[in-house]
Scaffold this active site. Structure first.
Site, PDB file in Angstrom:
ATOM      1  N   HIS A 106      53.633  96.795  64.845  1.00 27.25           N
ATOM      2  CA  HIS A 106      54.419  97.632  65.768  1.00 27.25           C
ATOM      3  C   HIS A 106      55.904  97.496  65.413  1.00 27.25           C
ATOM      4  O   HIS A 106      56.353  96.412  65.037  1.00 27.25           O
ATOM      5  CB  HIS A 106      54.156  97.196  67.211  1.00 27.25           C
ATOM      6  CG  HIS A 106      54.683  98.177  68.210  1.00 27.25           C
ATOM      7  ND1 HIS A 106      56.029  98.268  68.497  1.00 27.25           N
ATOM      8  CD2 HIS A 106      54.067  99.123  68.938  1.00 27.25           C
ATOM      9  CE1 HIS A 106      56.193  99.235  69.395  1.00 27.25           C
ATOM     10  NE2 HIS A 106      55.029  99.773  69.677  1.00 27.25           N
ATOM     11  N   GLU A 155      54.273 106.088  64.648  1.00 30.25           N
ATOM     12  CA  GLU A 155      55.162 105.974  65.799  1.00 30.25           C
ATOM     13  C   GLU A 155      56.619 106.019  65.349  1.00 30.25           C
ATOM     14  O   GLU A 155      57.195 104.976  64.999  1.00 30.25           O
ATOM     15  CB  GLU A 155      54.914 104.645  66.521  1.00 30.25           C
ATOM     16  CG  GLU A 155      53.537 104.510  67.117  1.00 30.25           C
ATOM     17  CD  GLU A 155      53.542 103.537  68.287  1.00 30.25           C
ATOM     18  OE1 GLU A 155      53.071 103.937  69.358  1.00 30.25           O
ATOM     19  OE2 GLU A 155      54.029 102.416  68.130  1.00 30.25           O
TER      20      GLU A 155
HETATM   21  P1  PGA Z   1      55.974 104.633  74.621  1.00 34.55           P
HETATM   22  O1  PGA Z   1      55.601 103.472  73.571  1.00 34.55           O
HETATM   23  O2  PGA Z   1      54.692 105.360  74.945  1.00 34.55           O
HETATM   24  O3  PGA Z   1      56.535 103.900  75.793  1.00 34.55           O
HETATM   25  O4  PGA Z   1      56.956 105.526  73.957  1.00 34.55           O
HETATM   26  C1  PGA Z   1      54.678 103.672  72.539  1.00 34.55           C
HETATM   27  C2  PGA Z   1      54.517 102.401  71.762  1.00 34.55           C
HETATM   28  O5  PGA Z   1      55.497 101.667  71.578  1.00 34.55           O
HETATM   29  O6  PGA Z   1      53.406 102.081  71.311  1.00 34.55           O
END
Ligand code: PGA
Length: 229
Positions: A106, A155
Site C-alpha cells: 500500500h 491506487e
Molecule cells: P480511500 O482509501 O477509499 O479512503 O480513498 C483507499 C485505500 O487507501 O486503499
C-alpha cells in the site's frame, strides 16, 4: 433467422475493505453486528468480499464471520521476515491462522515505512508460501509487480482519501496496461470509492473490483458499495 443471444458470464468482483489503523474491539463488534443485518439484503454471488482489519482485530473478526462464511478476511500487511527475533512484526504464518488474503505494498506503507521493491518481493514470497493471496497495490502501470501476484490494486496516490477518484476511463486504461504487461488476471481500482461511483469503475472492461478505505469504516456506506458494485 433470429440472432443468437450470447450471455456473457458475470465477472467476479473483489470488494475489499481496508480499515487501516481504525477500530478497536467495541467498534469492530458494532460494525459486524450491523453488517450481519445488512448482509441479508445483498447477494455476494460473483463477489468476493474481503475485510482487512488491523492485526489486533483478526481473531475477533474471524469469530464473528463463522456464521457468514462467504465473507473473507485479509491483513493489511505482513512482515518481510519469516519468523524470529523481529520485535513487533507479524509474520505471514501468523496471519494465515485468520486470513486468506494480505494487502501488500500500500502506498501508505511505501511512504511512511520506506517499503521498497526488494522488501515487497520478500513479502510476496512469504505470503504465497503461507497460502495467503496477496493484494498487491501499485500507484501506476509503471510500478514493479513481483512474480506470483494475481490480484493487483491500482491506487493513484492523489485519489486516496481525497474525495477525488480517478476517472473510470483512466483507471480502466491503467488496469488494461497492468494486465497486458504483467499477465495479471485481476486488477482492482482504489481511491475515494463510494456507493455512488463504485459501479462506474466495476462496469469497466478491465476492472475487477475495488479497494475501499474511508467508506469501509461506515457499515452503511460499505454495504451500499457491495450492493451497487
Ligand atoms: P480511500 O482509501 O477509499 O479512503 O480513498 C483507499 C485505500 O487507501 O486503499
Amino acid at each position: 433467422m433470429g440472432f443468437a443471444i450470447i450471455k456473457q458470464p458475470m465477472k467476479k468482483l473483489f470488494i475489499i475493505a481496508n480499515w487501516k489503523s481504525h477500530k478497536n474491539a467495541e467498534e469492530t463488534k458494532e460494525w459486524m453486528e450491523k453488517f450481519t443485518v445488512h448482509s441479508s439484503q445483498f447477494s455476494v454471488d460473483h463477489k468476493e468480499v474481503i475485510i482487512c482489519p488491523p492485526f489486533t482485530m483478526l481473531s475477533l473478526l474471524k469469530s464473528y464471520l463463522l456464521n457468514l462464511k462467504s465473507i473473507k478476511i485479509g491483513s493489511q500487511n505482513i512482515s518481510p521476515f519469516e519468523e524470529g527475533a523481529y520485535t513487533g512484526e507479524i509474520t505471514a504464518k501468523q496471519v494465515a491462522d485468520f486470513a486468506e488474503y494480505a494487502i501488500i505494498g500500500h502506498s501508505e506503507r511505501r511512504t511512511n515505512f520506506f517499503e521498497d521493491e526488494e522488501m515487497l518481493s520478500k513479502k510476496i514470497v512469504l505470503a504465497l508460501a503461507n497460502k495467503l493471496t496477496p493484494i498487491f497495490c501499485v500507484q501506476s502501470a509503471q510500478t514493479a509487480i513481483p512474480q506470483g501476484v494475481s490480484v493487483v490494486a491500482y491506487e493513484p496516490v492523489f485519489a486516496i482519501g481525497s474525495g477525488h477518484a480517478d476517472t473510470p476511463e483512466s483507471a480502466d486504461k491503467v488496469a488494461a496496461e497492468i494486465k497486458e504487461k504483467n499477465k495479471i488476471p485481476f486488477v482492482l481500482y482504489g481511491g475515494s470509492v463510494e456507493g455512488k461511483n463504485v459501479n462506474s469503475f466495476t462496469q469497466m472492461a478491465h476492472i475487477d473490483g475495488v479497494l475501499v478505505g474511508g467508506a469501509s469504516l461506515d457499515v452503511e456506506k460499505f454495504a451500499e458499495i457491495i450492493k451497487n458494485a
